[in-house]
Design a protein around this motif. Structure first.
Motif, short mmCIF file in Angstrom:
data_model
loop_
_atom_site.label_atom_id
_atom_site.label_comp_id
_atom_site.label_asym_id
_atom_site.label_seq_id
_atom_site.Cartn_x
_atom_site.Cartn_y
_atom_site.Cartn_z
N LEU A 246 46.09 45.11 91.00
CA LEU A 246 44.88 45.02 90.53
C LEU A 246 44.22 46.26 91.26
CD1 LEU A 246 42.75 43.13 89.47
CD2 LEU A 246 42.13 42.43 92.01
N LEU A 247 44.73 46.57 91.78
CA LEU A 247 43.48 47.94 92.17
C LEU A 247 44.24 49.38 91.00
CD1 LEU A 247 44.56 49.38 95.62
CD2 LEU A 247 42.36 49.08 94.78
N ASP A 248 45.29 48.85 90.18
CA ASP A 248 45.54 49.86 88.92
C ASP A 248 44.69 49.70 88.13
OD1 ASP A 248 47.96 51.31 90.40
OD2 ASP A 248 49.27 49.59 90.15
N GLU A 249 44.38 48.50 88.17
CA GLU A 249 43.73 47.56 86.82
C GLU A 249 41.89 48.03 87.10
OE1 GLU A 249 44.30 46.11 83.72
OE2 GLU A 249 46.79 46.84 84.38
N MET A 250 41.70 48.49 88.16
CA MET A 250 40.14 48.34 88.50
C MET A 250 39.46 49.71 87.46
SD MET A 250 39.60 47.12 92.36
CE MET A 250 38.34 47.57 92.31
N GLY A 251 39.97 50.74 87.71
CA GLY A 251 39.73 51.61 86.67
C GLY A 251 40.23 51.59 85.28
N HIS A 272 39.56 38.98 83.95
CA HIS A 272 39.41 40.06 83.27
C HIS A 272 40.88 40.78 84.56
CE1 HIS A 272 36.68 39.73 79.80
NE2 HIS A 272 35.89 39.56 80.83
N ALA A 273 39.89 41.12 85.36
CA ALA A 273 41.02 42.08 86.15
C ALA A 273 42.39 41.96 86.08
CB ALA A 273 40.25 42.64 87.25
N VAL A 274 41.69 40.48 87.43
CA VAL A 274 43.09 39.01 87.16
C VAL A 274 44.19 39.31 87.38
CG1 VAL A 274 43.88 36.97 89.41
CG2 VAL A 274 42.16 38.89 89.24
N PRO A 275 43.71 38.45 85.61
CA PRO A 275 45.08 38.26 84.55
C PRO A 275 45.75 39.00 84.07
CG PRO A 275 42.92 36.61 84.66
CD PRO A 275 42.39 37.39 85.23
N ASN A 276 45.77 40.51 83.86
CA ASN A 276 45.72 41.36 83.17
C ASN A 276 47.11 41.94 85.00
OD1 ASN A 276 44.89 42.35 80.80
ND2 ASN A 276 43.35 41.91 81.39
N ALA A 277 46.64 41.38 85.83
CA ALA A 277 47.08 42.39 87.33
C ALA A 277 48.75 41.44 87.64
CB ALA A 277 46.25 43.05 88.08
N LEU A 278 47.99 40.15 86.70
CA LEU A 278 50.00 39.29 87.34
C LEU A 278 50.46 39.84 87.29
CD1 LEU A 278 47.59 36.07 88.06
CD2 LEU A 278 48.09 37.69 89.55
N LEU A 279 50.99 40.91 86.07
CA LEU A 279 52.93 40.91 85.73
C LEU A 279 53.38 41.16 87.17
CD1 LEU A 279 53.98 40.29 82.67
CD2 LEU A 279 53.43 42.89 82.62
N PRO A 280 53.28 41.95 87.57
CA PRO A 280 54.35 42.07 88.77
C PRO A 280 53.72 40.82 89.73
CG PRO A 280 52.89 44.23 88.62
CD PRO A 280 52.19 43.20 87.63
N THR A 281 52.80 40.74 89.73
CA THR A 281 53.00 39.31 90.72
C THR A 281 53.96 37.82 89.94
OG1 THR A 281 50.99 40.22 90.93
CG2 THR A 281 51.87 37.69 91.87
N VAL A 282 54.53 38.12 88.90
CA VAL A 282 54.48 37.35 88.39
C VAL A 282 56.43 36.83 88.55
CG1 VAL A 282 55.58 36.03 85.89
CG2 VAL A 282 53.16 36.25 86.74
N THR A 283 56.80 38.04 88.62
CA THR A 283 58.12 38.57 89.03
C THR A 283 58.03 38.37 90.16
OG1 THR A 283 57.97 40.33 87.23
CG2 THR A 283 60.08 40.19 88.84
N LEU A 284 58.03 38.77 91.16
CA LEU A 284 57.90 38.31 92.75
C LEU A 284 57.68 36.90 92.67
CD1 LEU A 284 58.22 39.25 95.73
CD2 LEU A 284 54.84 39.43 95.74
N VAL A 285 56.89 36.12 92.06
CA VAL A 285 56.80 34.67 92.20
C VAL A 285 57.84 33.50 91.94
CG1 VAL A 285 55.62 32.71 91.56
CG2 VAL A 285 54.49 34.34 92.29
N PHE A 286 58.89 34.35 90.71
CA PHE A 286 59.97 33.65 90.15
C PHE A 286 61.36 34.22 91.31
CE2 PHE A 286 57.90 33.02 86.42
CZ PHE A 286 58.13 32.31 85.57
N VAL A 287 60.56 35.49 91.72
CA VAL A 287 62.38 35.70 92.58
C VAL A 287 62.10 34.78 94.29
CG1 VAL A 287 63.00 37.19 93.80
CG2 VAL A 287 62.41 38.26 92.12
N ASN A 288 60.95 34.59 94.22
CA ASN A 288 60.79 33.70 95.47
C ASN A 288 61.16 32.34 95.51
OD1 ASN A 288 59.77 35.96 97.04
ND2 ASN A 288 57.44 35.82 97.04
#
Length: 355
Positions: A246-251, A272-288
């Motif tokens: 999310l920090l990467d998206e904020m600018g 706007h910000a959270v949906p576009n920042a969730l891609l890395p989190t999706v990977t982590l969620v599936f791995v978990n």
């Protein structure tokens, strides 16, 4: 002029463009690209499963000890009986033949017969899997929701006291070994120390003798400490990944545009910000999620939880080679499958992936 015609700079008209590959529209192209991308990922998953199959067979044969002698429990056994046991379990065959038999049976879904339980390995996995899903599934839902919720707020208020507190606590707990935290919780809240009485069971899944709703409450009572252990250790990873993304998206310019249109800060974050920042989190969620199916060996062992993790530890102590190999293959397959699903979901969230 017809609707299909268009003016030229000289004022003349031309007819519709001839049909060609582009006439099918972007969807046909996207589908073809996605199928090619998906086949590549599925092929990679198949190769990974084959590597796990080979590794699992040879890895656990390096464990010191004789399974047959361990199963006899130290009782005096004649040489003839030992030979009969080895023949029964196929341990008298050459290693290459054991390997080919193992691979052939595994590819048909037969994981062999457990040495110590004298039952099919797949049956033992089926018995323990619901208990593991109850424990790790409950923890997965809680630490994923908590990590995403706190991660988005920490990023949105980065640099402030709340962000520093959340990040510091997440880093601390994420670095704590799960078995150590579990033992500490048992000492404090199960055995009791100082003014704190023993409030929870030291282990197991049930006390026994309960039925109906009382049984549900009893299982929930046993579930609290292992779930708290898993949530405390695992939520930090989700928080840190979500916060960083999310920090990467904020600018980004689109967030500035959204604010310029008068949208509230909360709506800018959520829509706007959270949906576009969730891609890395999706990977982590599936791995978990794959780890949820596999279970958490150390936590289940510490709390004597009768799941796949405890069964794996029990099989290692013999060593019960068919059961160890079957569980290892099951654990690895769960993670590989979830990773592959994450890869297949990526292009649906971001069309740039896979092109």
């Amino acid at each position: 002029m017809t609707a299909d015609a268009s003016p030229t700079p000289a004022g003349k008209t031309v007819g519709p463009a001839p049909a060609g590959p582009a006439a099918h529209g972007p969807w046909a192209y996207t589908t073809a690209v996605y199928l090619r991308y998906g086949v590549g990922k599925l092929g990679g998953a198949a190769v990974s499963l084959l590597a796990v199959l080979v590794t699992g067979f040879f890895l656990f044969r390096l464990i010191p000890g004789d399974p047959v002698k361990t199963m006899t429990g130290g009782r005096p056994v004649s040489t003839e009986q030992l030979v009969a046991y080895r023949k029964e379990f196929g341990l008298d065959l050459p290693l290459w033949q054991q390997f080919t038999d193992y691979c052939g049976e595994a590819l048909t879904g037969d994981l062999g017969t457990s040495y110590q339980f004298r039952a099919p390995v797949i049956d033992k996995i089926s018995e323990a899997l619901p208990n593991t899903l109850l424990l790790t599934g409950t923890a997965f839902v809680l630490y994923t929701a908590l990590g995403i919720f706190l991660g988005t707020r920490a990023a949105w208020r980065h640099g402030r006291l709340v962000d520093r507190l959340h990040t510091g606590l997440a880093l601390t707990l994420y670095s704590v070994p799960s078995f150590w935290l579990g033992l500490l919780l048992i000492i404090v809240f199960s055995v009791g120390t100082g003014p704190i009485p023993g409030l929870f069971p030291t282990g197991g899944m049930e006390s026994g003798g309960e039925e109906g709703f009382a049984y549900v409450l009893d299982v929930a009572h046993h579930l609290i400490l292992p779930v708290v252990t898993l949530v405390a250790v695992e939520y930090g990873q989700t928080l840190l990944v979500t916060r960083s993304a999310l920090l990467d998206e904020m600018g980004s310019d689109y967030l500035t545009t959204a604010r310029a249109k008068g949208l509230r800060d909360d709506l800018v974050r959520r829509r706007h910000a959270v949906p576009n920042a969730l891609l890395p989190t999706v990977t982590l969620v599936f791995v978990n999620l794959g780890r949820t199916v596999a279970g958490v060996i150390l936590v289940e062992t510490v709390f004597s939880w009768p799941g796949l993790g405890g069964l794996f530890y029990q099989a290692l102590s013999v060593p019960d080679l068919p059961l160890v190999q079957g569980l290892f293959l099951f654990f690895a397959a769960a993670v590989i499958i979830m990773n592959t699903l994450a890869d297949l979901v990526y292009p649906l969230l971001d069309p740039r992936v896979g092109r």
